[in-house]
Enzyme design. Structure first.
Site, PDB file in Angstrom:
ATOM      1  N   THR A 137       2.000   9.488 -10.409  1.00 29.85           N
ATOM      2  CA  THR A 137       0.700   9.278 -11.069  1.00 29.85           C
ATOM      3  C   THR A 137      -0.187  10.488 -10.774  1.00 29.85           C
ATOM      4  O   THR A 137      -1.168  10.384 -10.031  1.00 29.85           O
ATOM      5  CB  THR A 137       0.025   7.984 -10.574  1.00 29.85           C
ATOM      6  N   TYR A 156      10.255  11.100  -4.167  1.00 31.39           N
ATOM      7  CA  TYR A 156      10.121  11.043  -2.715  1.00 31.39           C
ATOM      8  C   TYR A 156       9.985   9.606  -2.212  1.00 31.39           C
ATOM      9  O   TYR A 156      10.745   9.152  -1.350  1.00 31.39           O
ATOM     10  CB  TYR A 156       8.912  11.871  -2.275  1.00 31.39           C
ATOM     11  N   HIS A 168      -8.657  10.351   5.406  1.00 36.96           N
ATOM     12  CA  HIS A 168      -7.903  11.386   6.109  1.00 36.96           C
ATOM     13  C   HIS A 168      -8.419  12.774   5.723  1.00 36.96           C
ATOM     14  O   HIS A 168      -8.556  13.659   6.573  1.00 36.96           O
ATOM     15  CB  HIS A 168      -6.413  11.271   5.793  1.00 36.96           C
ATOM     16  N   CYS A 184     -32.054   9.186  15.575  1.00 35.15           N
ATOM     17  CA  CYS A 184     -31.022  10.169  15.932  1.00 35.15           C
ATOM     18  C   CYS A 184     -30.205  10.671  14.744  1.00 35.15           C
ATOM     19  O   CYS A 184     -30.089  11.885  14.537  1.00 35.15           O
ATOM     20  CB  CYS A 184     -30.075   9.575  16.979  1.00 35.15           C
TER      21      CYS A 184
END
Length: 450
Positions: free
Chosen positions: A97, A21, A227, A278
């Site tokens: 890999t 790819y 991500h 907080c």
């Protein structure tokens, strides 16, 4: 994207080893840029397709671009690596890999190609640039690839060059990348790699970010992990919203409107543990709500334990210096406040004192007699003898210290203050990076001499 390729007599010849790819997309795009690209592929089915001008992978627009570049003679393919390498100026490696079930990365293909490339480069004197496009663990270039290639061809420059191509938009990503990252370690290599990068990406508007090879390798993993974290975070918040009768989409849409803290570089610099009134409290609150609803939110539930682990790393760094006179610069949870509630610096001080470290503290934001309410109660519980630890004169405190622990930004602190000290910077600031390294090296030499 225009269908007319760029052309230049000075554009390099690129050998792409591995036409999966990444290799297939990169090869077609490089050919469009004006390079002559030779793809090296051992899979005979893929090779036949490439030699007929067909892409071996599906990607919108790639089939047409591959056919066009092949027809124009800009994109060829072979299974003869040696012949391809001899024609090349730049060699890119884009082999797989994969990882196993334990997460270990399989570098067999990288090792095999590196060995083959070393044989192909043997006795070659022409300077070449080798770019590793594969995703590899930090240290792979420096310990497994560069030494082998430079042993047989000292003129070769080796770098890591991560790709950021998403399936379904890979060609667009090539021409509109967020950044162009590359990493190498040899200063001489940097010159050759920089020149090559500016040639093959000519006309592409993106910042070039040269790094060391380990930083480049890890940066690719950091992007993909982040991500994944973002997706899981949104899903867990969505699950909590649904369980509590809130609209998940409305919550996250509002969340994304904050580009100052939420969708921004804020909080994305390595440093010390978080604290304050907080963040710990609200994280625990949502973990408690999840338990009420019998929900599993493993990402959010891991946040506090991750914070504890970061605190422990700080404690261990100080303890490794032995029982030397130690000065902490900062006790409140961030600059510009006297809030000590759940400050990780308070916990750090408490643990160091418990281990017998001779400790003093300087914090210009802190006036003990002005502490009131829960803030005063917190410090009374955790550091009841705070007044005995505090120093009000920075230079005098530094003069007495052997080890300096930076826990937050102190405006009055200057590099000269740190000379001769062992410096442990838990803030992640770049301000004293060089000074820290020099000071630590000098202190280490003195300790070894003693």
């Amino acid at each position: 994207m225009s269908t007319t390729p760029n052309s230049s007599k000075k554009m390099p010849t690129v050998t792409m080893i591995g036409m999966g790819y990444v290799g297939a997309v990169s090869s077609a795009a490089l050919a469009w840029q004006g390079c002559h690209v030779i793809g090296v592929e051992v899979n005979q089915a893929k090779l036949r397709m490439l030699q007929c001008g067909q892409s071996p992978v599906f990607e919108p627009g790639l089939q047409e671009l591959t056919a066009q570049m092949h027809a124009q003679g800009a994109l060829d393919a072979t299974d003869d690596m040696c012949a391809a390498v001899k024609q090349s100026d730049i060699i890119m490696i884009a082999v797989g890999t994969p990882s196993n079930h334990q997460g270990q990365v399989n570098l067999d293909a990288i090792d095999r190609v590196t060995d083959q490339l070393a044989m192909a480069l043997h006795f070659e004197i022409k300077p070449r640039v080798v770019m590793i496009r594969s995703t590899v663990p930090p240290g792979t270039i420096a310990t497994r690839i560069a030494p082998k290639l430079k042993a047989v061809c000292p003129n070769v420059a080796v770098c890591h060059h991560p790709e950021f191509l998403r399936e379904g938009s890979a060609l667009k990503d090539w021409h509109q990348p967020p950044m162009i990252v590359w990493g190498c370690d040899d200063p001489a290599d940097r010159v050759a790699v920089d020149e090559a990068m500016h040639k093959i990406y000519k006309g592409i508007d993106a910042p070039h970010l040269p790094l060391g090879s380990r930083e480049s390798e890890l940066m690719k993993y950091a992007c993909n992990i982040y991500h994944a974290v973002k997706i899981d975070f949104a899903n867990e918040i969505g699950a909590l919203a649904s369980a509590m009768g809130a609209d998940p989409a409305a919550v996250m849409n509002a969340f994304c409107h904050d580009t100052k803290l939420n969708i921004s570089p804020a909080y994305l610099k390595p440093g010390f543990a978080f604290g304050g009134s907080c963040l710990p409290k609200d994280t625990r609150a949502m973990m408690g709500k999840a338990r009420e609803f019998g929900m599993d939110i493993p990402l959010i539930s891991s946040v506090l334990s991750s914070n504890v682990a970061q605190l422990k790393r700080g404690v261990d760094m100080v303890l490794q210096q032995g029982r030397q006179r130690t000065l902490m610069l900062g006790l409140t949870f961030k600059p510009g406040t006297d809030d000590l509630r759940e400050s990780p610096m308070v916990e750090l001080a408490e643990q160091l004192l418990g281990k017998g470290i001779p400790l003093s503290i300087y914090d210009p934001d802190l006036i003990p007699e002005k502490l009131i309410g829960t803030n005063a109660a917190y410090v009374e519980e955790h550091l009841p003898h705070l007044g005995m630890l505090l120093r009000d004169d920075l230079e005098a405190a530094l003069a007495d210290a052997q080890v300096v622990v930076l826990t937050k930004s102190i405006q009055s602190l200057q590099a000269k203050h740190l000379r001769g000290k062992i410096v442990i910077d838990l803030t992640g600031q770049d301000k004293f990076k060089v000074q820290n390294a020099e000071a630590n090296l000098q202190a280490k030499k003195r300790a070894e001499a003693a």
